[in-house]
Design an enzyme around this catalytic site. Structure first.
Site, PDB file in Angstrom:
ATOM      1  N   GLU A  32       0.937  -1.056   0.208  1.00 33.25           N
ATOM      2  CA  GLU A  32      -0.183   0.155   0.027  1.00 33.25           C
ATOM      3  C   GLU A  32       1.073   1.260   0.038  1.00 33.25           C
ATOM      4  O   GLU A  32       1.965   1.270   0.508  1.00 33.25           O
ATOM      5  CB  GLU A  32      -0.980   0.081   1.179  1.00 33.25           C
ATOM      6  CG  GLU A  32      -1.723   1.211   1.251  1.00 33.25           C
ATOM      7  CD  GLU A  32      -2.898   1.318   2.409  1.00 33.25           C
ATOM      8  OE1 GLU A  32      -3.677   0.353   2.559  1.00 33.25           O
ATOM      9  OE2 GLU A  32      -2.635   2.164   3.362  1.00 33.25           O
ATOM     10  N   ARG A 122     -15.587   2.873   4.163  1.00 33.09           N
ATOM     11  CA  ARG A 122     -16.467   4.033   4.501  1.00 33.09           C
ATOM     12  C   ARG A 122     -15.935   5.402   4.556  1.00 33.09           C
ATOM     13  O   ARG A 122     -16.160   6.161   4.180  1.00 33.09           O
ATOM     14  CB  ARG A 122     -16.992   3.512   6.078  1.00 33.09           C
ATOM     15  CG  ARG A 122     -17.938   4.543   6.484  1.00 33.09           C
ATOM     16  CD  ARG A 122     -18.284   4.638   7.928  1.00 33.09           C
ATOM     17  NE  ARG A 122     -17.177   5.426   8.632  1.00 33.09           N
ATOM     18  CZ  ARG A 122     -16.834   5.341   9.863  1.00 33.09           C
ATOM     19  NH1 ARG A 122     -17.853   5.063  10.908  1.00 33.09           N
ATOM     20  NH2 ARG A 122     -15.786   5.929  10.490  1.00 33.09           N
ATOM     21  N   ARG A 289       7.877   3.788   1.565  1.00 29.26           N
ATOM     22  CA  ARG A 289       9.366   3.551   1.456  1.00 29.26           C
ATOM     23  C   ARG A 289       9.508   1.873   1.377  1.00 29.26           C
ATOM     24  O   ARG A 289       8.871   1.136   1.962  1.00 29.26           O
ATOM     25  CB  ARG A 289      10.052   3.779   2.847  1.00 29.26           C
ATOM     26  CG  ARG A 289       9.733   5.149   3.000  1.00 29.26           C
ATOM     27  CD  ARG A 289      10.498   6.222   2.125  1.00 29.26           C
ATOM     28  NE  ARG A 289      12.071   5.945   2.095  1.00 29.26           N
ATOM     29  CZ  ARG A 289      12.603   6.955   2.855  1.00 29.26           C
ATOM     30  NH1 ARG A 289      12.360   7.745   3.638  1.00 29.26           N
ATOM     31  NH2 ARG A 289      14.268   6.502   2.661  1.00 29.26           N
TER      32      ARG A 289
END
Length: 313
Positions: A32, A122, A289
């Site tokens: 991510e 959400r 990173r």
């Protein structure tokens, strides 16, 4: 937890041999990132993407700021990943501060850009500490968002799960019921909030199975780059930070290299225990990173895939 014979044997090996000796390399990973704010941050992001791409992740996701504050930057980053790399790009999408029509339009833009994976959330209120409120004409929650996306295109959809219970949930059962609604609405998998105790994940996994949740639940792993920051994030999302972790990072503020070694050791050990418990998929919160996530993956036996380095370049 009902361990299989294989899991018990694996747990025994983990205790009887060096933890990371002869890892089978049978792990799948995903990463991510968050959309960069400056040119320098963008350069760091793309350096990290190119460094991690050879590991052949299942997908890489890009976050969506509170209240949709990074909408354009998220779209630009995801679209560039889809356009310039061979990676499967996943875009975060939230219900906050937008009507159904506006959210659907964003999803359509992603589909047109070749993005086939949405992380449906959400979302957090635009003002930190304020209570979530449904936008007039918007999607009520993540389950409604998943159902809405299913009507648009055959997206692959991931949702969030909370091993230690979402702070807004009344209790654990209410939190599980909400996750079940998201899965029943058409989500393909759940990715957990980060945690530091493997038993929290195993207990949650068992309760989810007992609740009839059959889709995969992927543990989210947060290598600690800044202990104070992780403490703040943990308070916001309900994650318990063990006291021993604070003692390990104490005195390392002025020693970044040593801090990285400690961080990689903690996260890799967590993954190793999850592996011994049967987990083979891991989602890393990289904070843009690459070094820590790459080192942990290497310890777990993940190696560059043939041809992946050329594709990343």
């Amino acid at each position: 937890m009902n361990d299989s014979i294989h899991q018990r044997e694996e747990a025994r090996r983990a205790h009887d041999a060096p933890l990371f000796a002869d890892m089978a390399g049978d792990i799948d990973v995903s990463f991510e990132f968050f959309p960069p704010k400056t040119e320098k941050m963008e350069a760091t992001l793309w350096d990290s993407i190119q460094a991690l791409a050879p590991l052949g992740p299942r997908f890489v996701s890009v976050t969506y700021g509170a209240g949709g504050s990074t909408r354009e930057r998220t779209h630009a980053t995801v679209a560039r990943i889809a356009r310039e790399t061979s990676l499967a790009a996943a875009a975060h999408l939230t219900c906050v501060e937008a009507t159904k029509e506006e959210i659907d339009a964003v999803a359509e833009e992603y589909w047109a850009a070749g993005v086939r994976h949405i992380v449906a959330l959400r979302g957090d209120p635009p003002t930190a500490g304020s209570k979530y409120q449904m936008h007039p004409g918007g999607y009520e929650n993540a389950a409604a968002l998943v159902a809405g996306l299913r009507k648009l295109h055959p997206f692959e959809i991931s949702v969030a799960a909370y091993p230690e219970c979402h702070p807004d949930s009344a209790d654990e059962q209410a939190d599980l019921d909400n996750l079940k609604r998201k899965m029943d609405a058409g989500a393909n998998r759940a990715i957990t909030q980060f945690f530091f105790d493997p038993d929290h994940f195993f207990r949650f996994r068992d309760k989810a199975a007992a609740a009839g949740i059959t889709a995969e639940i992927v543990p989210g792993i947060m290598p600690v780059m800044n202990y104070a920051s992780v403490e703040r994030m943990s308070k916001m999302c309900g994650t318990q930070v063990p006291s021993w972790m604070g003692r390990l990072f104490e005195g390392l503020d002025d020693h970044p290299e040593a801090r990285q070694l400690v961080s990689a050791t903690i996260a890799a050990e967590l993954c190793r225990k999850l592996y011994a418990g049967g987990e083979r998929n891991f989602h890393f919160y990289t904070l843009n990173r690459a070094e820590l996530s790459y080192a942990i993956c290497h310890l777990l036996g993940v190696r560059p895939k043939p041809g992946a380095e050329a594709a990343a370049a």
